[in-house]
Design an enzyme around this catalytic site. Structure first.
Site, short mmCIF file in Angstrom:
data_model
loop_
_atom_site.label_atom_id
_atom_site.label_comp_id
_atom_site.label_asym_id
_atom_site.label_seq_id
_atom_site.Cartn_x
_atom_site.Cartn_y
_atom_site.Cartn_z
N LYS A 68 24.00 50.70 34.88
CA LYS A 68 25.09 50.22 35.74
C LYS A 68 25.82 49.07 35.07
CE LYS A 68 22.69 51.60 40.00
NZ LYS A 68 21.86 51.20 41.15
N ASP B 291 26.76 48.77 47.72
CA ASP B 291 25.85 49.92 47.87
C ASP B 291 26.10 50.64 49.19
OD1 ASP B 291 24.05 50.59 45.80
OD2 ASP B 291 22.85 48.80 46.18
N GLN C 167 18.46 46.15 43.54
CA GLN C 167 17.91 47.45 43.18
C GLN C 167 16.66 47.75 44.01
OE1 GLN C 167 19.46 49.61 41.18
NE2 GLN C 167 17.88 51.16 41.37
N1 GUN Z 1 17.51 52.82 44.19
C1 GUN Z 1 17.79 54.14 44.06
N2 GUN Z 1 19.09 54.37 44.21
C2 GUN Z 1 19.68 53.18 44.44
C3 GUN Z 1 21.02 52.78 44.67
O1 GUN Z 1 21.97 53.57 44.71
N3 GUN Z 1 21.21 51.45 44.85
C4 GUN Z 1 20.20 50.55 44.83
N4 GUN Z 1 20.49 49.27 45.05
N5 GUN Z 1 18.94 50.89 44.62
C5 GUN Z 1 18.70 52.21 44.42
#
Ligand code: GUN
Length: 294
Positions: free
Chosen positions: A55, A122, A99
């Site tokens: 990311k 998110d 995350q």
């Molecule tokens: N863990 C798995 N997918 C995601 C996501 O799209 N965002 C976040 N913050 N954690 C994740």
């Protein structure tokens, strides 16, 4: 037997990035603003490390601002909340991402609730999930948003089709089912959610015109679960051990080889949904920055 079409998330995400260039330039030219993301990672889960790295690398490639805040596994919930409060007030960051999953001693809901909804790129905050449910979205969770974009880009119109979503998480399954059933263009599907409590799963999956697999079960969905010409979206990213240097390979929730020639289309793993999740995070962060000047 007709060949199964590959729905490349790489191709669609490149189109998303190209479309974002002008918006990023306008923010810079008109407001001297650079969209910024704070990514918080707690502990040392190797998969989470890879996701966050991918990311933030994309943010750098787009000349956007991103910072990764690394906290040790034993960080207390209060320390994490304090970090989030600081980020909430820092104007450099338009988006905050924590995350998931978090260590067991931390309550995920409390943490998500602490992010101000205006920076929740998110789309996990209850206010943002509520707005999505009410048909007035602010930020749409990145993975389901990216899947809708793949369908639209590929001219696959879910309207009138039976979409079956496997998984009911707030990250993918639940928002996915809401997006697919909205009364609007490139949505409007009849939608069923299946989960670990579903009996006779195959009876339902065999009715699917569109099947979204977000179970976290490596290669579980094979030809015995599908009907001919189904469109399959494989959300799974599972590490399975192999003899390679890395010691593992990535597989989806779908047995890719088994459904060949039966499914009409499928997203590959890797290179399907994964790149779209990142593209939608960038898009949501650009939107967060734009909303300051709207
Ligand atoms: N863990 C798995 N997918 C995601 C996501 O799209 N965002 C976040 N913050 N954690 C994740």
């Amino acid at each position: 037997m007709a060949e199964t079409n590959i729905l490349s998330g790489k191709v669609v995400s490149d189109a998303v990035y190209a479309a974002l260039e002008d918006r990023i330039k306008a923010l810079s030219d008109n407001h001297s603003a650079v969209p910024g993301l704070a990514a918080v990672i707690i502990g040392e889960d190797p998969a989470s490390e890879v996701y966050v790295r991918n990311k933030t690398r994309r943010f750098r490639n787009m000349n956007l601002h991103s910072e990764t805040i690394r906290l040790p596994e034993e960080t207390s919930q209060e320390e994490l909340l304090s970090t989030i409060r600081t980020l909430n007030h820092d104007p450099v960051f338009h988006g905050i991402l924590v995350q998931l999953p978090l260590p067991k001693h931390i309550d995920t809901d409390v943490v998500i609730n602490a992010i101000i909804p205006e920076k929740d790129v998110d789309g996990f905050h209850p206010e943002n999930l509520g707005r999505l449910t009410a048909g007035k979205p602010r930020f749409i969770p990145c993975t389901p948003k990216g899947i809708m974009r793949i369908l639209e880009h590929s001219h696959i119109d879910p309207s009138g089709k039976h979409a079956v979503v496997l998984g009911r998480s707030n990250i993918v399954g639940r928002p996915m089912s809401i997006l697919l059933s909205q009364k609007q263009a490139y949505s409007n599907a009849t939608t069923t959610i299946c989960h670990s409590g579903t009996s006779d799963l195959r009876v339902i999956t065999k009715q699917a015109d569109i099947l979204v697999a977000a179970l976290g079960a490596p290669e579980m969905i094979d030809d015995s679960y599908i009907k001919e010409d189904v469109i399959i979206i494989d959300v799974g990213i599972n590490r399975v051990p192999d003899d390679s240097e890395k010691g593992y390979k990535l597989v989806g929730d779908v047995n890719f080889d088994s459904v060949q020639g039966i499914a009409q289309s499928i997203t590959p793993v890797p290179g399907g949904v994964g790149p779209m999740t990142i593209a939608m995070l960038v898009e949501n962060t650009v939107e967060a920055a734009e909303s300051l000047y709207a």
